[in-house]
Design a protein around this motif. Structure first.
Motif, mmCIF file in Angstrom:
data_model
loop_
_atom_site.group_PDB
_atom_site.id
_atom_site.type_symbol
_atom_site.label_atom_id
_atom_site.label_comp_id
_atom_site.label_asym_id
_atom_site.label_seq_id
_atom_site.Cartn_x
_atom_site.Cartn_y
_atom_site.Cartn_z
ATOM 1 N N ALA A 1 1.016 -0.796 0.303
ATOM 2 C CA ALA A 1 0.322 -0.327 -0.027
ATOM 3 C C ALA A 1 0.927 1.148 -0.258
ATOM 4 O O ALA A 1 2.508 1.034 0.334
ATOM 5 N N GLN A 14 -12.715 -2.097 4.732
ATOM 6 C CA GLN A 14 -12.027 -1.877 3.926
ATOM 7 C C GLN A 14 -10.793 -1.641 4.492
ATOM 8 O O GLN A 14 -9.685 -2.724 4.355
ATOM 9 N N TRP A 18 -8.158 -5.337 4.003
ATOM 10 C CA TRP A 18 -6.824 -4.592 3.860
ATOM 11 C C TRP A 18 -6.290 -5.658 4.885
ATOM 12 O O TRP A 18 -5.361 -6.540 4.858
ATOM 13 N N SER A 74 0.462 -1.153 8.684
ATOM 14 C CA SER A 74 -0.930 -0.457 8.606
ATOM 15 C C SER A 74 -0.499 0.939 7.145
ATOM 16 O O SER A 74 0.544 1.799 7.723
#
Length: 104
Positions: A1, A14, A18, A74
């Protein structure tokens, strides 16, 4: 990402998607047939950074480590805005522990 561009959390969907993509389901846990559900508790701060991930409940220590490792990778998310001011929020996300959901 792309860590430079914030992503949006839409009803947690979402973020959950993910996480399913990022979690490396441990072979040891797959072989044991571990499944179920666990809750990931975390904060998205006013800058969109995931902070303080922790699991509510327990499972196998190797699987817990894999979930937390994924959460710590993340990307940035779009933070909550209230009256034009960005705020941090506490989030809860259910993580299904079905090994078939994850890549082998």
């Amino acid at each position: 990402a792309d860590r430079g561009r914030p992503l949006v959390i839409v009803d947690g969907v979402q973020f959950q998607q993910w996480m399913y993509h990022e979690i490396q389901y441990p072979k040891e846990c797959r072989d044991l047939g571990l499944d179920g559900r666990i809750i990931l508790d975390f904060q998205i701060d006013e800058n969109g950074v995931l902070q303080n991930p922790r699991l509510l409940g327990t499972t196998h220590p190797t699987l817990e480590a894999a979930i937390l490792r994924a959460a710590r990778k993340s990307p940035r998310w779009i933070p909550k805005e209230e009256g034009g001011r960005k705020e941090s929020i506490i989030c809860l996300c259910y993580i299904d522990l079905n090994p078939e959901r994850y890549a082998k």
